[in-house]
Design a protein around this motif. Structure first.
Motif, PDB file in Angstrom:
ATOM      1  N   ARG A  61      25.633 -38.292  -9.639  1.00 46.74           N
ATOM      2  CA  ARG A  61      24.438 -37.951 -10.422  1.00 46.74           C
ATOM      3  C   ARG A  61      23.264 -38.649  -9.752  1.00 46.74           C
ATOM      4  N   MET A  65      17.692 -39.129 -15.785  1.00 45.71           N
ATOM      5  CA  MET A  65      17.140 -38.397 -16.921  1.00 45.71           C
ATOM      6  C   MET A  65      18.193 -38.343 -18.036  1.00 45.71           C
ATOM      7  N   THR A  68      21.621 -33.490 -19.620  1.00 47.81           N
ATOM      8  CA  THR A  68      21.172 -32.098 -19.668  1.00 47.81           C
ATOM      9  C   THR A  68      22.128 -31.287 -20.544  1.00 47.81           C
ATOM     10  N   ALA A  69      21.688 -30.110 -20.935  1.00 48.38           N
ATOM     11  CA  ALA A  69      22.545 -29.223 -21.734  1.00 48.38           C
ATOM     12  C   ALA A  69      23.830 -28.899 -20.975  1.00 48.38           C
ATOM     13  N   GLU A  70      23.711 -28.698 -19.672  1.00 49.04           N
ATOM     14  CA  GLU A  70      24.886 -28.367 -18.865  1.00 49.04           C
ATOM     15  C   GLU A  70      25.899 -29.512 -18.859  1.00 49.04           C
ATOM     16  N   GLU A  71      25.418 -30.742 -18.756  1.00 49.88           N
ATOM     17  CA  GLU A  71      26.326 -31.890 -18.749  1.00 49.88           C
ATOM     18  C   GLU A  71      27.047 -32.030 -20.088  1.00 49.88           C
ATOM     19  N   SER A 115      22.706 -33.803 -28.422  1.00 50.97           N
ATOM     20  CA  SER A 115      21.698 -33.195 -27.562  1.00 50.97           C
ATOM     21  C   SER A 115      20.323 -33.236 -28.238  1.00 50.97           C
ATOM     22  N   ARG A 119      17.184 -35.513 -27.052  1.00 45.93           N
ATOM     23  CA  ARG A 119      15.911 -34.837 -26.785  1.00 45.93           C
ATOM     24  C   ARG A 119      14.800 -35.485 -27.604  1.00 45.93           C
TER      25      ARG A 119
END
Length: 126
Positions: A61, A65, A68-71, A115, A119
């Protein structure tokens, strides 16, 4: 804003809540919802920061940050496949593992909740 990994407030909250439910179960003060599905909801909030910390440590990585949504989706998919599809097929567990589609739902709900929490927390500047 830089993600705090193992010092992240969402991670610490989820880990603390998991420890409380584990402690209640240890002392026989449990209910089915808390001991089964609450732990599954909390799982993503505990596993993702550890997973990302390890990925950052081995330079897989390349940024700090927030997740992410993908992670988060990858963590939910891997966790679901491992604990609800692959591992229940083996008979070497002391207590047989039973696949439960509600566990997958709990992982997904937990992923969505953390998530949103990440955020919100990182948009506000932790």
């Amino acid at each position: 804003m830089r993600f705090l990994y193992l010092r992240d407030r969402v991670f610490i909250f989820c880990l603390s809540a998991y420890a409380v439910t584990f402690g209640l179960r240890w002392f026989g003060l449990q209910n089915v919802l808390a001991s089964s599905y609450l732990n599954d909801v909390l799982c993503v909030g505990v596993v993702v920061p550890i997973m990302l910390f390890a990925a950052r440590w081995v330079k897989f990585r390349r940024h700090d940050m927030p997740p992410t949504a993908e992670e988060i989706i990858v963590a939910v998919l891997v966790w679901s496949l491992m604990y609800e599809v692959a591992l229940p097929r083996f008979d070497f567990w002391a207590t047989p593992m039973t696949p439960d589609p509600f566990d997958v739902t709990a992982y997904a709900v937990g992923g969505a909740l953390v998530s949103l929490a990440w955020r919100w927390a990182y948009a506000k500047g932790v």
